[in-house]
Design an enzyme around this catalytic site. Structure first.
Site, PDB file in Angstrom:
ATOM      1  N   GLY A   1       0.155 -16.518  79.058  1.00 53.32           N
ATOM      2  CA  GLY A   1       1.583 -16.717  78.854  1.00 53.32           C
ATOM      3  C   GLY A   1       2.276 -15.391  78.629  1.00 53.32           C
ATOM      4  O   GLY A   1       2.557 -14.639  79.576  1.00 53.32           O
TER       5      GLY A   1
ATOM      6  N   LYS B   1       0.348 -32.342  75.877  1.00 54.17           N
ATOM      7  CA  LYS B   1      -0.577 -32.664  74.770  1.00 54.17           C
ATOM      8  C   LYS B   1      -0.269 -34.045  74.194  1.00 54.17           C
ATOM      9  O   LYS B   1      -0.009 -34.213  73.005  1.00 54.17           O
ATOM     10  CB  LYS B   1      -0.539 -31.604  73.676  1.00 54.17           C
ATOM     11  CG  LYS B   1      -0.960 -30.231  74.166  1.00 54.17           C
ATOM     12  CD  LYS B   1      -1.154 -29.242  73.033  1.00 54.17           C
ATOM     13  CE  LYS B   1      -1.552 -27.876  73.530  1.00 54.17           C
ATOM     14  NZ  LYS B   1      -0.468 -27.163  74.225  1.00 54.17           N
TER      15      LYS B   1
ATOM     16  N   LYS C   1       1.735 -23.750  84.309  1.00 56.57           N
ATOM     17  CA  LYS C   1       1.685 -24.637  83.137  1.00 56.57           C
ATOM     18  C   LYS C   1       3.061 -24.648  82.483  1.00 56.57           C
ATOM     19  O   LYS C   1       3.579 -23.581  82.119  1.00 56.57           O
ATOM     20  CB  LYS C   1       0.620 -24.141  82.143  1.00 56.57           C
ATOM     21  CG  LYS C   1       0.442 -25.071  80.959  1.00 56.57           C
ATOM     22  CD  LYS C   1      -0.710 -24.633  80.080  1.00 56.57           C
ATOM     23  CE  LYS C   1      -0.327 -23.587  79.058  1.00 56.57           C
ATOM     24  NZ  LYS C   1       0.711 -24.020  78.116  1.00 56.57           N
TER      25      LYS C   1
ATOM     26  N   ASP D   1       1.940 -29.252  80.007  1.00 58.43           N
ATOM     27  CA  ASP D   1       1.099 -29.122  78.806  1.00 58.43           C
ATOM     28  C   ASP D   1       1.698 -29.972  77.682  1.00 58.43           C
ATOM     29  O   ASP D   1       2.089 -29.455  76.635  1.00 58.43           O
ATOM     30  CB  ASP D   1       1.037 -27.637  78.414  1.00 58.43           C
ATOM     31  CG  ASP D   1      -0.012 -27.355  77.365  1.00 58.43           C
ATOM     32  OD1 ASP D   1      -0.756 -28.280  76.999  1.00 58.43           O
ATOM     33  OD2 ASP D   1      -0.072 -26.193  76.910  1.00 58.43           O
TER      34      ASP D   1
ATOM     35  N   GLN E   1      -2.256 -17.602  66.908  1.00 56.04           N
ATOM     36  CA  GLN E   1      -2.878 -17.565  68.243  1.00 56.04           C
ATOM     37  C   GLN E   1      -3.919 -16.445  68.288  1.00 56.04           C
ATOM     38  O   GLN E   1      -3.673 -15.343  67.795  1.00 56.04           O
ATOM     39  CB  GLN E   1      -1.796 -17.319  69.313  1.00 56.04           C
ATOM     40  CG  GLN E   1      -2.316 -17.082  70.722  1.00 56.04           C
ATOM     41  CD  GLN E   1      -2.908 -18.339  71.375  1.00 56.04           C
ATOM     42  OE1 GLN E   1      -3.813 -18.955  70.823  1.00 56.04           O
ATOM     43  NE2 GLN E   1      -2.400 -18.704  72.532  1.00 56.04           N
TER      44      GLN E   1
ATOM     45  N   ASP F   1      -0.528 -40.088  71.421  1.00 50.56           N
ATOM     46  CA  ASP F   1      -0.079 -41.321  70.767  1.00 50.56           C
ATOM     47  C   ASP F   1      -0.927 -42.503  71.232  1.00 50.56           C
ATOM     48  O   ASP F   1      -1.903 -42.320  71.958  1.00 50.56           O
ATOM     49  CB  ASP F   1       1.409 -41.534  71.070  1.00 50.56           C
ATOM     50  CG  ASP F   1       2.137 -42.146  69.880  1.00 50.56           C
ATOM     51  OD1 ASP F   1       1.630 -43.140  69.346  1.00 50.56           O
ATOM     52  OD2 ASP F   1       3.193 -41.612  69.498  1.00 50.56           O
TER      53      ASP F   1
HETATM   54  N1  5IU Z   1      -2.258 -23.289  74.391  1.00 52.21           N
HETATM   55  C1  5IU Z   1      -2.882 -22.347  73.626  1.00 52.21           C
HETATM   56  N2  5IU Z   1      -4.023 -22.650  72.959  1.00 52.21           N
HETATM   57  C2  5IU Z   1      -4.593 -23.861  73.017  1.00 52.21           C
HETATM   58  C3  5IU Z   1      -3.942 -24.832  73.820  1.00 52.21           C
HETATM   59  C4  5IU Z   1      -2.809 -24.531  74.492  1.00 52.21           C
HETATM   60  O1  5IU Z   1      -2.432 -21.221  73.534  1.00 52.21           O
HETATM   61  O2  5IU Z   1      -5.665 -24.082  72.428  1.00 52.21           O
HETATM   62  I1  5IU Z   1      -4.770 -26.632  73.950  1.00 52.21           I
HETATM   63  C5  5IU Z   1      -1.022 -23.040  75.122  1.00 52.21           C
HETATM   64  C6  5IU Z   1       0.135 -22.621  74.269  1.00 52.21           C
HETATM   65  C7  5IU Z   1       0.912 -21.738  75.183  1.00 52.21           C
HETATM   66  C8  5IU Z   1      -0.120 -21.099  76.077  1.00 52.21           C
HETATM   67  O3  5IU Z   1       1.766 -22.549  75.979  1.00 52.21           O
HETATM   68  O4  5IU Z   1      -1.224 -21.984  76.078  1.00 52.21           O
HETATM   69  C9  5IU Z   1      -0.598 -19.713  75.658  1.00 52.21           C
HETATM   70  O5  5IU Z   1       0.475 -18.818  75.654  1.00 52.21           O
HETATM   71  P1  5IU Z   1       0.305 -17.279  75.226  1.00 52.21           P
HETATM   72  O6  5IU Z   1      -0.672 -16.654  76.229  1.00 52.21           O
HETATM   73  O7  5IU Z   1       1.693 -16.729  75.321  1.00 52.21           O
HETATM   74  O8  5IU Z   1      -0.228 -17.260  73.821  1.00 52.21           O
END
Ligand code: 5IU
EC number: 4.1.1.23
Length: 436
Positions: free
Chosen positions: A403, A266, A233, A264, A383, A269
């Protein structure tokens, strides 16, 4: 069967019968009537059984708490569902889903009349046991016997009910229990098919989120962990030294290690702008990403734009139905509207980004779940992290995004193996059906 509420004696009689038949033995702490016609009878039963009443709003309030379920309850409490009539069982299921989303157990439904058109089976497929005071056959039998209707009418009604069965709902369990190989056969989206097959062949449901700003570092990381992932991703716009060679190297690696690429982005628009953002500019995302993430917020135009951009190509969309971040503004209604939108464009949809297994049933789609680390925790910017066990066994994740848990580990390669093995073990346990 709204008529019973017009006759107070009849209401009282039915509530006494239901109480003796099913309520007095039940260990459930709460009762909840399916809105609206079962609400009066649920109220009577709540008073009689001394069980607190929960109210499900059909539409969440646009002000105040925005709660869908009103009442005093704790996560883990159990709730008995009360309904007057079932045909397909879908109204009961809507109430069950909303209660389950709040962390309540909603595994028992008490019905006044089962029309015997498939509703009981549909509910049982979704782990809801059904007790009905009467079936339509009982009622017709009584009416024929007491000469209120002719024998021929009785036969006609039974034939009608047999011939007009409600569509079978796909059981929630089916998606959760089906192995990826089987779901690859079911899906009509080419990227979902590929991803299911890659997960099955490589025995990994780990998606790495390479949130690094240097292309060299990203490629170096993927070189180390490529064998253990099914999906990479990207956030292409955070890379500071982006050039076309990066895309060439990334796509070569995707072939070498057999993984897919998800940008990703997102998208959020209007359709016209999205087509430009997808195909043009520095990144020309449509040329290299197998799939992209996209919000449902702007409405269907967004999916129409992807449909025409991708005409004749094999691409996919992950539609955002829920987010992992604390205090996000997505409501249950928004999530359900997103699922409905996905259903309309099912061929284009690789899956949904979401956090809960109740969000959708369709086994053709992949539940992509971010917000995962080995220990439950939070970061300083909202997060929320759940564990692999929680997201796969309880929350229904099919493919799990990790991530920083890997990217910033002391030894990313070793950590990727730990994640891969843990996630795969959870998936194997889930499809074995041995989840307690
Ligand atoms: N991401 C999220 N939460 C979401 C969505 C996307 O964390 O609800 I939609 C993305 C953001 C980041 C990755 O690029 O997933 C998670 O990264 P970490 O595991 O480092 O938090």
């Amino acid at each position: 069967m709204v008529f019973e509420i017009f006759y107070s004696q009849l209401q009282e009689l039915i509530s006494v019968l239901l109480y003796d038949f099913a309520i007095k033995e039940s260990k459930c702490q709460h009762v909840c009537g399916v809105p609206y016609t079962a609400l009066p009878i649920a109220t009577l039963l709540s008073v009689k059984a001394k069980k607190s009443m929960l109210m499900r709003r059909k539409e969440a309030k646009s002000y105040g708490t925005k709660k869908v379920i009103e009442g005093h309850y704790c996560v883990g409490d159990s709730c008995l569902i009360i309904e007057d009539v079932i045909t397909s069982g879908s109204s009961v299921m809507e109430t069950v889903n909303d209660l389950r989303k709040e962390g309540l157990k909603a595994d028992e439904a008490i019905i006044i009349l089962d029309r015997e058109q498939g509703g009981k089976q549909n509910l049982e497929n979704n782990n809801v046991s059904v007790k009905s005071l009467f079936t339509m056959s009982d009622l017709i039998g009584i009416l024929v016997e007491s000469k209120k209707v002719t024998e021929q009418m009785g036969i006609d009604v039974k034939n009608y009910l047999n011939n007009v069965q409600a569509p079978k709902s796909v059981s929630l369990n089916e998606r959760i229990l089906l192995p990826y190989e089987k779901r690859a056969e079911l899906t009509s989206n080419p990227i979902a098919k590929k991803l299911f097959n890659i997960m099955a062949v490589k025995k990994t449901n780990l998606c790495i989120s390479v949130d690094l700003t240097s292309s060299i570092k990203i490629l170096d990381l993927i070189e180390q962990i490529g064998d253990h992932i099914c999906l990479v991703k990207t956030h292409i716009d955070i890379i500071e030294d982006f050039c076309d060679n990066f895309i060439t190297s990334l796509t070569n690696m995707a072939k070498k290690f057999n993984f897919l690429i998800l940008e990703d982005r997102k998208f959020a628009d209007i359709g016209n702008t999205i087509a430009l953002q997808y195909e043009k500019g520095l990144y020309k995302i449509n040329e290299w990403a197998d799939c992209v993430t996209c919000h449902s917020l702007p409405g269907e135009g967004i999916l129409k734009a992807f449909s025409s951009s991708n005409e004749g190509t094999n691409k996919g969309i992950f539609l955002l139905a829920e987010m992992s971040s604390e205090g996000n503004l997505i409501t249950p209604e928004y999530t359900q509207a997103t699922v409905k939108m996905a259903e309309k464009y099912s061929k284009l949809i690789t899956g949904l980004v979401c956090q809960k297994k109740e969000t959708f049933n369709n086994p053709e789609w992949i539940q992509l779940t971010p917000g995962v680390q080995l220990e439950s925790s939070k970061d300083s910017l909202g997060q929320v992290y759940n564990t692999p066990e929680k997201v796969i066994l309880e929350n229904g994740a099919d493919c799990v995004v990790v991530g920083r848990g890997i990217v910033f580990a002391k030894n990313p390669a070793a950590e990727a193996i730990v994640y891969k093995d843990t996630l795969w073990r959870c998936y194997m346990k889930r499809i074995s059906g041995k989840i307690e």
